[in-house]
Design a protein around this motif. Structure first.
Motif, PDB file in Angstrom:
ATOM      1  N   UNK A  61       1.118  -0.699  -0.283  1.00 31.52           N
ATOM      2  CA  UNK A  61      -0.072   0.181  -0.021  1.00 31.52           C
ATOM      3  C   UNK A  61       0.519   1.148   0.217  1.00 31.52           C
ATOM      4  N   UNK A  62       1.944   1.299   0.634  1.00 31.71           N
ATOM      5  CA  UNK A  62       2.775   2.349   0.773  1.00 31.71           C
ATOM      6  C   UNK A  62       4.241   2.207  -0.318  1.00 31.71           C
ATOM      7  N   UNK A  63       4.807   1.192  -0.360  1.00 35.15           N
ATOM      8  CA  UNK A  63       5.783   1.031  -0.991  1.00 35.15           C
ATOM      9  C   UNK A  63       6.850   0.687  -0.124  1.00 35.15           C
ATOM     10  N   UNK A  64       7.995  -0.415  -0.468  1.00 36.61           N
ATOM     11  CA  UNK A  64       8.799  -0.537   0.500  1.00 36.61           C
ATOM     12  C   UNK A  64       9.487   0.550   1.256  1.00 36.61           C
ATOM     13  N   UNK A  65      10.294   1.602   0.458  1.00 38.98           N
ATOM     14  CA  UNK A  65      10.742   2.761   1.063  1.00 38.98           C
ATOM     15  C   UNK A  65      10.034   3.794   1.649  1.00 38.98           C
ATOM     16  N   UNK A  66       9.029   4.207   1.457  1.00 40.95           N
ATOM     17  CA  UNK A  66       8.160   4.535   2.185  1.00 40.95           C
ATOM     18  C   UNK A  66       7.284   3.777   3.705  1.00 40.95           C
ATOM     19  N   UNK A  67       7.746   2.489   3.795  1.00 46.33           N
ATOM     20  CA  UNK A  67       7.253   1.759   4.748  1.00 46.33           C
ATOM     21  C   UNK A  67       8.141   1.850   5.669  1.00 46.33           C
ATOM     22  N   UNK A  68       8.377   2.271   7.214  1.00 44.75           N
ATOM     23  CA  UNK A  68       9.351   2.426   8.092  1.00 44.75           C
ATOM     24  C   UNK A  68       8.852   1.181   9.292  1.00 44.75           C
ATOM     25  N   UNK A  69      10.254   0.653   9.924  1.00 50.11           N
ATOM     26  CA  UNK A  69      10.512  -0.449  10.705  1.00 50.11           C
ATOM     27  C   UNK A  69       9.370   0.038  11.864  1.00 50.11           C
ATOM     28  N   UNK A  70       9.276   1.385  12.088  1.00 49.01           N
ATOM     29  CA  UNK A  70       7.647   1.642  12.916  1.00 49.01           C
ATOM     30  C   UNK A  70       6.705   1.026  13.041  1.00 49.01           C
ATOM     31  N   UNK A  71       6.224   2.193  11.011  1.00 45.48           N
ATOM     32  CA  UNK A  71       4.789   1.225  10.584  1.00 45.48           C
ATOM     33  C   UNK A  71       4.398   0.577  11.054  1.00 45.48           C
ATOM     34  N   UNK A  72       5.701  -0.921  10.207  1.00 45.44           N
ATOM     35  CA  UNK A  72       5.298  -2.135  10.246  1.00 45.44           C
ATOM     36  C   UNK A  72       5.138  -2.408  11.870  1.00 45.44           C
ATOM     37  N   UNK A  73       6.030  -1.473  13.338  1.00 43.48           N
ATOM     38  CA  UNK A  73       5.893  -2.285  14.142  1.00 43.48           C
ATOM     39  C   UNK A  73       4.814  -1.917  15.500  1.00 43.48           C
ATOM     40  N   UNK A  74       4.061  -1.078  14.406  1.00 36.97           N
ATOM     41  CA  UNK A  74       2.702  -0.310  15.494  1.00 36.97           C
ATOM     42  C   UNK A  74       1.411  -0.996  14.540  1.00 36.97           C
ATOM     43  N   UNK A  75       1.868  -1.700  13.299  1.00 39.66           N
ATOM     44  CA  UNK A  75       0.597  -2.477  12.941  1.00 39.66           C
ATOM     45  C   UNK A  75       0.689  -3.573  13.496  1.00 39.66           C
ATOM     46  N   UNK A  76       1.497  -4.436  14.230  1.00 41.59           N
ATOM     47  CA  UNK A  76       2.054  -5.609  14.477  1.00 41.59           C
ATOM     48  C   UNK A  76       1.677  -5.348  16.452  1.00 41.59           C
ATOM     49  N   UNK A  77       1.640  -4.162  17.083  1.00 41.88           N
ATOM     50  CA  UNK A  77       1.732  -3.918  17.839  1.00 41.88           C
ATOM     51  C   UNK A  77       2.589  -3.987  18.693  1.00 41.88           C
ATOM     52  N   UNK A  78       3.974  -4.006  18.619  1.00 45.11           N
ATOM     53  CA  UNK A  78       5.045  -3.884  19.141  1.00 45.11           C
ATOM     54  C   UNK A  78       5.739  -2.599  18.928  1.00 45.11           C
ATOM     55  N   UNK A  79       6.634  -3.146  19.435  1.00 38.43           N
ATOM     56  CA  UNK A  79       8.308  -1.257  18.830  1.00 38.43           C
ATOM     57  C   UNK A  79       8.823  -1.462  18.253  1.00 38.43           C
ATOM     58  N   UNK A  80       9.702  -0.527  17.307  1.00 40.82           N
ATOM     59  CA  UNK A  80      10.765  -0.927  16.147  1.00 40.82           C
ATOM     60  C   UNK A  80      11.346  -2.050  16.779  1.00 40.82           C
ATOM     61  N   UNK A  81      12.106  -1.605  17.830  1.00 41.89           N
ATOM     62  CA  UNK A  81      13.179  -2.214  18.099  1.00 41.89           C
ATOM     63  C   UNK A  81      12.994  -3.845  18.395  1.00 41.89           C
ATOM     64  N   UNK A  82      11.678  -4.312  19.266  1.00 44.30           N
ATOM     65  CA  UNK A  82      11.412  -5.403  19.323  1.00 44.30           C
ATOM     66  C   UNK A  82      11.215  -6.001  17.477  1.00 44.30           C
ATOM     67  N   UNK A  83      11.018  -5.703  16.840  1.00 44.78           N
ATOM     68  CA  UNK A  83      11.355  -6.456  15.480  1.00 44.78           C
ATOM     69  C   UNK A  83      12.651  -7.072  15.393  1.00 44.78           C
ATOM     70  N   UNK A  84      13.416  -6.572  15.816  1.00 47.54           N
ATOM     71  CA  UNK A  84      14.437  -7.779  15.312  1.00 47.54           C
ATOM     72  C   UNK A  84      15.130  -8.617  15.987  1.00 47.54           C
ATOM     73  N   UNK A  85      13.519  -9.366  17.016  1.00 47.24           N
ATOM     74  CA  UNK A  85      13.796 -10.364  17.470  1.00 47.24           C
ATOM     75  C   UNK A  85      13.238 -11.479  17.060  1.00 47.24           C
ATOM     76  N   UNK A  86      12.891 -10.470  15.518  1.00 48.23           N
ATOM     77  CA  UNK A  86      12.005 -11.917  14.911  1.00 48.23           C
ATOM     78  C   UNK A  86      12.883 -11.830  13.599  1.00 48.23           C
ATOM     79  N   UNK A  87      13.406 -10.657  13.150  1.00 46.11           N
ATOM     80  CA  UNK A  87      14.010 -10.826  11.994  1.00 46.11           C
ATOM     81  C   UNK A  87      15.256 -10.031  11.669  1.00 46.11           C
ATOM     82  N   UNK A  88      16.181  -9.708  10.895  1.00 46.55           N
ATOM     83  CA  UNK A  88      18.133  -9.333  10.923  1.00 46.55           C
ATOM     84  C   UNK A  88      17.495  -8.507  10.368  1.00 46.55           C
ATOM     85  N   UNK A  89      16.597  -7.645   9.740  1.00 46.18           N
ATOM     86  CA  UNK A  89      16.882  -6.688   8.622  1.00 46.18           C
ATOM     87  C   UNK A  89      15.412  -6.507   7.462  1.00 46.18           C
ATOM     88  N   UNK A  90      15.171  -5.344   7.712  1.00 50.81           N
ATOM     89  CA  UNK A  90      14.123  -4.841   6.737  1.00 50.81           C
ATOM     90  C   UNK A  90      14.377  -5.512   5.578  1.00 50.81           C
TER      91      UNK A  90
END
Lengths: 190, 190
Positions: B22-51
């Motif tokens: 919907x927004x494109x890869x470049x326009x999507x931030x890790x904080x966007x993803x985190x917010x949609x999941x319901x966690x903090x951006x930094x927490x994503x890195x417990x599950x995934x190496x990089x964007x």
DNA sequence: TGTGCTTGCTAACAAACGTTAGGTTGTTTA
DNA sequence: TAAACAACCTAACGTTTGTTAGCAAGCACA
């Protein structure tokens, strides 16, 4: 006109169009554009209000070109199948006349912000509607045979708009337009 | 499987796929993803190496799906026109089975970095080549009539891959695949 | 000769970016 | 029961982002 002799504003728009096409709008920075023009990022603002203004300019210029093309065709008194052919040819011509701008028009419009975004989308719908009505007319006249008009129009426009992604032309522009027109007409005719 | 019961890693990938679409890869931030999941951006890195790893995963998973589809079709002993039909149906099915991932596959792959980028492009070329050879065979057998094979293949694939941009389905997925197969076959046959 | 416009510069701004460090909590395993 | 792990947090990092402020040089025109 040689690009080096164009006004700076146009140079910036041209260069930005290319970058938007190749890297995407969001991934292209004002510093990228400036470097490609050969000036500093801040200097761009002597010529242009904002990054988004460049995008808006490209998207609506192309939207106008597409719309004018089909409206002119609709006004002619040619038979329906001929009208359809002309509309397809014109559509392809608009794309091939500026591939980079077409790519931006087609891929980057979602980065427009309101109220331009809504206006852009409604223009797009209107364009599709004109194509639909052209085919409807052919069906009513009994010269076209189509199972689902909306489906056919979307499939067709997707095909045409895909041109901007082709890594290389399979046919020169002056043959491409007729090739598309013929292939689609063959598919529509009874 | 309900999304809430999926492992977090998959939740992140699903949510990211939607946002990338919907927004494109470049326009999507890790904080966007985190917010949609319901966690903090930094927490994503417990599950995934990089964007980019998310993008790579999506792109190559879809590339595999497309490739497996056509390779399976090529291995059958069906007549050429039937093979072609099956290939188109399978292609549409892969798209409709995951529209969001297909959109990312088709629009965001340019943000891959080397060496994945080169690998991805060569996969794409290979896929196109398989479609071309299918039509070539039909032409040799005398059942297809095509002016320019490369042109037809590109026009066709553009049309199919455009599905992911359609604002709404014109036909339900189980009819869409056959509708495409029939319309193209009609265009190819002598 | 002076005024104002065009086009560019350097410096800087606040905000947003992807990512890392380090810590806390609760659950699983030895 | 201790150790290990998974999943999350806050805080912060260095960088990049679009954009503004303020200034200088060159030119046009009075």
């Amino acid at each position: 006109m040689d690009i080096a002799t164009k006004p700076r504003k146009e140079q910036i728009e041209d260069v930005a169009t290319d970058l938007f096409k190749n890297k995407g709008y969001a991934a292209t920075s004002m510093r990228d554009i400036a470097a490609a023009v050969g000036i500093e990022a801040a200097s761009i603002y002597s010529h242009i209000h904002s990054k988004e203004q460049i995008l808006t300019g490209i998207c609506f210029r192309m939207a106008r070109a597409f719309m004018q093309g089909i409206e002119k065709v609709m006004q002619t008194s040619a038979p329906t199948d001929e009208k359809f052919k002309l509309a397809v040819i014109r559509h392809v011509d608009v794309i091939t006349s500026d591939i980079a701008a077409s790519a931006v028009f087609w891929n980057e419009w979602r980065h427009l912000s309101e109220p331009m975004l809504t206006e852009f989308i409604s223009l797009q719908r209107k364009y599709e509607q004109l194509f639909r009505s052209l085919i409807e007319q052919g069906v009513e006249e009994g010269i076209f045979e189509v199972s689902n008009i909306s489906f056919v129009v979307m499939a067709m426009l997707s095909s045409l708009n895909g041109i901007q992604k082709w890594h290389s032309y399979t046919l020169p522009p002056e043959e491409l337009n007729h090739a598309f027109a013929n292939i689609f007409l063959k598919g529509l005719k009874k």
